[in-house]
Motif scaffolding. Structure first.
Motif, PDB file in Angstrom:
ATOM      1  N   ASP A  50       0.837  -1.204   0.000  1.00 16.20           N
ATOM      2  CA  ASP A  50       0.000   0.000   0.000  1.00 16.20           C
ATOM      3  C   ASP A  50       0.872   1.254   0.000  1.00 16.20           C
ATOM      4  O   ASP A  50       1.335   1.718   1.043  1.00 16.20           O
ATOM      5  CB  ASP A  50      -0.915  -0.022   1.224  1.00 16.20           C
ATOM      6  N   ALA A  51       1.074   1.825  -1.199  1.00 14.08           N
ATOM      7  CA  ALA A  51       1.939   2.998  -1.355  1.00 14.08           C
ATOM      8  C   ALA A  51       1.398   4.203  -0.581  1.00 14.08           C
ATOM      9  O   ALA A  51       2.174   4.956   0.014  1.00 14.08           O
ATOM     10  CB  ALA A  51       2.101   3.335  -2.832  1.00 14.08           C
ATOM     11  N   GLU A  52       0.080   4.387  -0.575  1.00 16.04           N
ATOM     12  CA  GLU A  52      -0.507   5.539   0.126  1.00 16.04           C
ATOM     13  C   GLU A  52      -0.303   5.416   1.632  1.00 16.04           C
ATOM     14  O   GLU A  52       0.053   6.375   2.303  1.00 16.04           O
ATOM     15  CB  GLU A  52      -1.994   5.675  -0.209  1.00 16.04           C
ATOM     16  N   TYR A  53      -0.527   4.244   2.158  1.00 14.01           N
ATOM     17  CA  TYR A  53      -0.341   3.981   3.579  1.00 14.01           C
ATOM     18  C   TYR A  53       1.117   4.249   3.990  1.00 14.01           C
ATOM     19  O   TYR A  53       1.385   4.828   5.031  1.00 14.01           O
ATOM     20  CB  TYR A  53      -0.728   2.528   3.873  1.00 14.01           C
ATOM     21  N   MET A  54       2.039   3.843   3.138  1.00  9.96           N
ATOM     22  CA  MET A  54       3.458   3.949   3.473  1.00  9.96           C
ATOM     23  C   MET A  54       4.027   5.364   3.326  1.00  9.96           C
ATOM     24  O   MET A  54       5.088   5.657   3.869  1.00  9.96           O
ATOM     25  CB  MET A  54       4.272   2.964   2.629  1.00  9.96           C
ATOM     26  N   LYS A  55       3.318   6.248   2.629  1.00  8.26           N
ATOM     27  CA  LYS A  55       3.804   7.629   2.482  1.00  8.26           C
ATOM     28  C   LYS A  55       4.024   8.299   3.831  1.00  8.26           C
ATOM     29  O   LYS A  55       4.929   9.105   3.987  1.00  8.26           O
ATOM     30  CB  LYS A  55       2.817   8.462   1.660  1.00  8.26           C
ATOM     31  N   ASN A  56       3.191   7.969   4.814  1.00 10.68           N
ATOM     32  CA  ASN A  56       3.286   8.582   6.140  1.00 10.68           C
ATOM     33  C   ASN A  56       3.960   7.690   7.169  1.00 10.68           C
ATOM     34  O   ASN A  56       3.917   7.970   8.358  1.00 10.68           O
ATOM     35  CB  ASN A  56       1.879   8.981   6.624  1.00 10.68           C
ATOM     36  N   SER A  57       4.593   6.635   6.716  1.00  6.48           N
ATOM     37  CA  SER A  57       5.273   5.719   7.633  1.00  6.48           C
ATOM     38  C   SER A  57       6.693   6.196   7.902  1.00  6.48           C
ATOM     39  O   SER A  57       7.185   7.123   7.267  1.00  6.48           O
ATOM     40  CB  SER A  57       5.322   4.309   7.029  1.00  6.48           C
ATOM     41  N   MET A  58       7.376   5.509   8.795  1.00 11.70           N
ATOM     42  CA  MET A  58       8.768   5.844   9.095  1.00 11.70           C
ATOM     43  C   MET A  58       9.690   5.605   7.898  1.00 11.70           C
ATOM     44  O   MET A  58      10.772   6.164   7.833  1.00 11.70           O
ATOM     45  CB  MET A  58       9.260   5.044  10.309  1.00 11.70           C
ATOM     46  N   PHE A  59       9.241   4.801   6.935  1.00 10.01           N
ATOM     47  CA  PHE A  59      10.054   4.513   5.759  1.00 10.01           C
ATOM     48  C   PHE A  59       9.738   5.438   4.581  1.00 10.01           C
ATOM     49  O   PHE A  59      10.559   5.612   3.701  1.00 10.01           O
ATOM     50  CB  PHE A  59       9.876   3.056   5.328  1.00 10.01           C
ATOM     51  N   GLY A  60       8.532   5.975   4.535  1.00  8.07           N
ATOM     52  CA  GLY A  60       8.139   6.906   3.487  1.00  8.07           C
ATOM     53  C   GLY A  60       7.701   6.265   2.184  1.00  8.07           C
ATOM     54  O   GLY A  60       7.166   6.937   1.310  1.00  8.07           O
ATOM     55  N   LYS A  61       7.927   4.980   2.053  1.00  4.88           N
ATOM     56  CA  LYS A  61       7.511   4.248   0.858  1.00  4.88           C
ATOM     57  C   LYS A  61       7.508   2.759   1.167  1.00  4.88           C
ATOM     58  O   LYS A  61       7.980   2.332   2.227  1.00  4.88           O
ATOM     59  CB  LYS A  61       8.418   4.559  -0.328  1.00  4.88           C
ATOM     60  N   ARG A  62       6.985   1.973   0.229  1.00  6.96           N
ATOM     61  CA  ARG A  62       6.887   0.530   0.440  1.00  6.96           C
ATOM     62  C   ARG A  62       8.262  -0.111   0.585  1.00  6.96           C
ATOM     63  O   ARG A  62       9.241   0.342  -0.011  1.00  6.96           O
ATOM     64  CB  ARG A  62       6.160  -0.133  -0.730  1.00  6.96           C
ATOM     65  N   ILE A  95      19.498 -14.183  11.703  1.00  7.85           N
ATOM     66  CA  ILE A  95      19.602 -12.991  10.868  1.00  7.85           C
ATOM     67  C   ILE A  95      18.876 -11.827  11.531  1.00  7.85           C
ATOM     68  O   ILE A  95      17.772 -11.994  12.045  1.00  7.85           O
ATOM     69  CB  ILE A  95      18.987 -13.236   9.467  1.00  7.85           C
ATOM     70  N   GLU A  96      19.507 -10.667  11.493  1.00  6.06           N
ATOM     71  CA  GLU A  96      18.886  -9.441  11.985  1.00  6.06           C
ATOM     72  C   GLU A  96      18.643  -8.514  10.806  1.00  6.06           C
ATOM     73  O   GLU A  96      19.521  -8.302   9.975  1.00  6.06           O
ATOM     74  CB  GLU A  96      19.809  -8.756  13.000  1.00  6.06           C
ATOM     75  N   PHE A  97      17.428  -7.974  10.742  1.00  2.00           N
ATOM     76  CA  PHE A  97      17.078  -7.014   9.697  1.00  2.00           C
ATOM     77  C   PHE A  97      17.491  -5.631  10.189  1.00  2.00           C
ATOM     78  O   PHE A  97      16.935  -5.121  11.155  1.00  2.00           O
ATOM     79  CB  PHE A  97      15.590  -7.041   9.403  1.00  2.00           C
ATOM     80  N   LYS A  98      18.484  -5.037   9.536  1.00  3.48           N
ATOM     81  CA  LYS A  98      19.082  -3.782   9.994  1.00  3.48           C
ATOM     82  C   LYS A  98      18.470  -2.538   9.345  1.00  3.48           C
ATOM     83  O   LYS A  98      18.306  -1.516   9.983  1.00  3.48           O
ATOM     84  CB  LYS A  98      20.592  -3.784   9.706  1.00  3.48           C
ATOM     85  N   LYS A  99      18.202  -2.618   8.040  1.00  6.74           N
ATOM     86  CA  LYS A  99      17.679  -1.485   7.285  1.00  6.74           C
ATOM     87  C   LYS A  99      16.668  -1.998   6.273  1.00  6.74           C
ATOM     88  O   LYS A  99      16.768  -3.134   5.815  1.00  6.74           O
ATOM     89  CB  LYS A  99      18.801  -0.743   6.537  1.00  6.74           C
ATOM     90  N   PRO A 100      15.732  -1.150   5.875  1.00  2.48           N
ATOM     91  CA  PRO A 100      14.753  -1.591   4.879  1.00  2.48           C
ATOM     92  C   PRO A 100      15.379  -1.707   3.494  1.00  2.48           C
ATOM     93  O   PRO A 100      16.383  -1.069   3.182  1.00  2.48           O
ATOM     94  CB  PRO A 100      13.707  -0.475   4.902  1.00  2.48           C
ATOM     95  N   VAL A 101      14.757  -2.541   2.691  1.00  2.17           N
ATOM     96  CA  VAL A 101      15.107  -2.663   1.277  1.00  2.17           C
ATOM     97  C   VAL A 101      13.903  -2.166   0.492  1.00  2.17           C
ATOM     98  O   VAL A 101      12.768  -2.596   0.732  1.00  2.17           O
ATOM     99  CB  VAL A 101      15.455  -4.122   0.910  1.00  2.17           C
ATOM    100  N   PHE A 102      14.157  -1.262  -0.437  1.00  6.78           N
ATOM    101  CA  PHE A 102      13.097  -0.624  -1.208  1.00  6.78           C
ATOM    102  C   PHE A 102      13.086  -1.145  -2.643  1.00  6.78           C
ATOM    103  O   PHE A 102      14.091  -1.679  -3.131  1.00  6.78           O
ATOM    104  CB  PHE A 102      13.306   0.895  -1.241  1.00  6.78           C
TER     105      PHE A 102
END
Length: 158
Positions: A50-62, A95-102
């Motif tokens: 959901d691109a619209e939902y993610m616009k206001n998230s901590m990541f800013g995008k999917r 495994i630890e997830f350190k940063k998002p992948v876009f």
């Protein structure tokens, strides 16, 4: 990877030393990858879809599924051929997830052998590797370790 009369062969336990480093080629994550992976595993979380939902998230995008990133990194590792025909069992991973992948990020896998231990029950040994999944900026997006049982070199190849 070596080639024998019977086909390609990866690294045997005796070929592997602590400190050995392998780095894969890159793989760019696409929107199709995320959609296909989500459909296969049934994960339609708005973080991924959901691109619209993610616009206001901590990541800013999917973002890509963390397990998609890990799965692709595993596949990239297999493309190197080091495991071809010599892995007897996969023991596990941490495994630890350190940063998002876009969408549009390009990932690579780097492994460093951190421990080898001869098996007392199987013909081969246990190999533990430090795992780093890097993006196009060399940022570590996932890190940890995984372990596998690797076959011993046959006497005919010694």
């Amino acid at each position: 990877m070596r080639y024998t009369p019977n086909g390609p062969v990866g690294h045997f336990f005796e070929d592997i030393e602590v400190g050995d480093v392998l780095m894969t080629q890159g793989r760019t994550i696409t929107e199709a990858d995320i959609v296909n992976f989500g459909n296969v595993i049934g994960d339609f979380n708005p973080l991924h879809f959901d691109a619209e939902y993610m616009k206001n998230s901590m990541f800013g995008k999917r973002i890509a599924h963390g397990m998609l990133t890990l799965s692709f990194a595993t596949g990239l590792g297999n493309l190197l051929g080091a495991n071809y025909g010599t892995i007897l069992a996969f023991k596990g991973l941490n495994i630890e997830f350190k940063k998002p992948v876009f969408i549009g990020d390009t990932i690579r896998l780097k492994t460093t052998v951190s421990e080898t231990r001869k098996s007392s029950k199987q013909p081969g040994g246990w190999v533990t590797q430090k795992v780093e999944i890097l993006n196009q900026n060399d940022d570590v997006v996932q890190e940890g370790e995984w372990s596998s049982l690797v076959a011993s070199k046959p006497a005919s190849m010694a």
